[in-house]
Design a protein around this motif. Structure first.
Motif, PDB file in Angstrom:
ATOM      1  N   PHE A 213      52.274 -15.339 -18.205  1.00  0.00           N
ATOM      2  CA  PHE A 213      51.551 -14.241 -17.576  1.00  0.00           C
ATOM      3  C   PHE A 213      52.482 -13.472 -16.645  1.00  0.00           C
ATOM      4  CE2 PHE A 213      47.422 -15.893 -18.888  1.00  0.00           C
ATOM      5  CZ  PHE A 213      47.724 -17.212 -19.107  1.00  0.00           C
TER       6      PHE A 213
ATOM      7  N   TYR B  81      52.034 -10.976 -13.354  1.00  0.00           N
ATOM      8  CA  TYR B  81      51.154 -10.419 -12.343  1.00  0.00           C
ATOM      9  C   TYR B  81      51.959  -9.407 -11.510  1.00  0.00           C
ATOM     10  CZ  TYR B  81      47.633 -14.083 -13.106  1.00  0.00           C
ATOM     11  OH  TYR B  81      46.676 -14.907 -13.648  1.00  0.00           O
TER      12      TYR B  81
ATOM     13  N   GLN C 153      51.960  -7.533  -7.772  1.00  0.00           N
ATOM     14  CA  GLN C 153      51.395  -7.665  -6.438  1.00  0.00           C
ATOM     15  C   GLN C 153      51.972  -6.577  -5.543  1.00  0.00           C
ATOM     16  OE1 GLN C 153      52.058 -11.419  -4.353  1.00  0.00           O
ATOM     17  NE2 GLN C 153      50.193 -11.143  -3.158  1.00  0.00           N
TER      18      GLN C 153
ATOM     19  N   PRO D 154      47.576 -10.695  -6.214  1.00  0.00           N
ATOM     20  CA  PRO D 154      48.180 -10.598  -7.549  1.00  0.00           C
ATOM     21  C   PRO D 154      47.180 -10.074  -8.568  1.00  0.00           C
ATOM     22  CG  PRO D 154      48.709 -12.708  -6.522  1.00  0.00           C
ATOM     23  CD  PRO D 154      47.653 -12.062  -5.674  1.00  0.00           C
TER      24      PRO D 154
ATOM     25  N   LEU E 286      46.671  -9.317 -12.687  1.00  0.00           N
ATOM     26  CA  LEU E 286      47.179  -9.608 -14.031  1.00  0.00           C
ATOM     27  C   LEU E 286      47.482  -8.307 -14.767  1.00  0.00           C
ATOM     28  CD1 LEU E 286      47.649 -11.801 -16.277  1.00  0.00           C
ATOM     29  CD2 LEU E 286      45.306 -11.303 -17.006  1.00  0.00           C
TER      30      LEU E 286
ATOM     31  N   PHE F 184      49.739 -10.827 -20.630  1.00  0.00           N
ATOM     32  CA  PHE F 184      50.000 -12.215 -20.990  1.00  0.00           C
ATOM     33  C   PHE F 184      50.551 -12.247 -22.410  1.00  0.00           C
ATOM     34  CE2 PHE F 184      46.529 -12.825 -23.909  1.00  0.00           C
ATOM     35  CZ  PHE F 184      45.490 -12.042 -23.421  1.00  0.00           C
TER      36      PHE F 184
ATOM     37  N   LEU G  21      55.197 -11.214 -10.399  1.00  0.00           N
ATOM     38  CA  LEU G  21      55.160 -12.671 -10.457  1.00  0.00           C
ATOM     39  C   LEU G  21      55.029 -13.131 -11.905  1.00  0.00           C
ATOM     40  CD1 LEU G  21      52.579 -13.226  -7.580  1.00  0.00           C
ATOM     41  CD2 LEU G  21      55.005 -13.731  -7.446  1.00  0.00           C
TER      42      LEU G  21
END
Lengths: 115, 111
Positions: free
Chosen positions: B34, B36, B38, B44, B46, B49, B88
């Motif tokens: 995944f 993310y 932020q 965070p 999404l 994925f 992330l």
């Protein structure tokens, strides 16, 4: 659809006080996660639940920290007594076991400052 | 050895360029990966994925996965100043929905 809801958004309190953070996961999600994020340590998993049962609490830093999930729509993270080093942003996230991929969805977080 | 490693950056790219973010992971049994985003002071979010080897495209974003090399990347084409954020990388080791998160890569897109 409502996302993960956390309260309060901000909390400022003096050291030694009890702090309670609250989380409502996305309806139908059966996993709930509590994270702590700081500049120094990044995003740390504290504890997670599956079907309201704590599965792994190895990330809980000390006995001062406790978490409960009395039902599928509510969880709390308590710190008692609080200390200045507990200051951080605390996130709650939820996910579902259904489907091949199970992303975690985060709440807006609680920014905690312990004076 | 950390489960998930990312370059912390900061990574700076000019507006309109391609930003490339990289992530390596240690658990060969990992199934899903995944990315993310932020923003500063936010949670965070999404953005993508991937679980199959190869590329997955979604608008200006492309995720690339190479399980043999234990490597996942995120490409952002036509980078915009609004893409400036920390990214992330998260890995699902397929052990109970718990993720391993990297420390994030800070991206700045310069107008």
């Amino acid at each position: 659809d409502a996302g993960v809801i956390q309260s309060p958004r901000h909390e400022v309190t003096e050291m030694g006080q009890e702090v309670t953070l609250r989380c409502k996961p996305i309806s139908g999600h059966d996993y709930l996660f509590w994270y702590r994020q700081t500049m120094m340590r990044g995003l740390e998993l504290l504890i997670y639940f599956n079907n309201n049962v704590p599965i792994d609490d190895s990330g809980m830093p000390e006995d001062r920290f406790s978490a409960k999930m009395p039902n599928a729509s509510f969880s709390t993270l308590k710190i008692q007594p609080s200390e200045p080093r507990d200051s951080a942003v605390y996130f709650c996230a939820s996910s579902s076991h259904r489907g091949q991929v199970q992303p975690q969805h985060f709440g807006d977080g609680t920014r905690l400052s312990i004076l | 050895q950390k489960e998930v490693e990312q370059n912390s950056g900061p990574l700076s790219v000019p507006e309109g360029a391609i930003a490339s973010l990289n992530c390596t992971y240690s658990d060969r049994g990992s199934q899903s990966f995944f990315w993310y985003r932020q923003y500063s002071g936010k949670s965070p979010e999404l953005i993508m994925f991937i679980y199959s080897n190869g590329d997955k495209e979604d608008g200006r974003f492309t995720a690339q996965l190479n399980k043999a090399s234990q490597y996942v990347s995120l490409l952002i084409r036509d980078s915009q100043p609004s893409d400036s954020a920390t990214y992330l990388c998260a890995v699902d080791p397929n052990t109970g929905n718990q993720f391993y998160f990297g420390t994030g890569t800070s991206l700045t897109v310069i107008p």
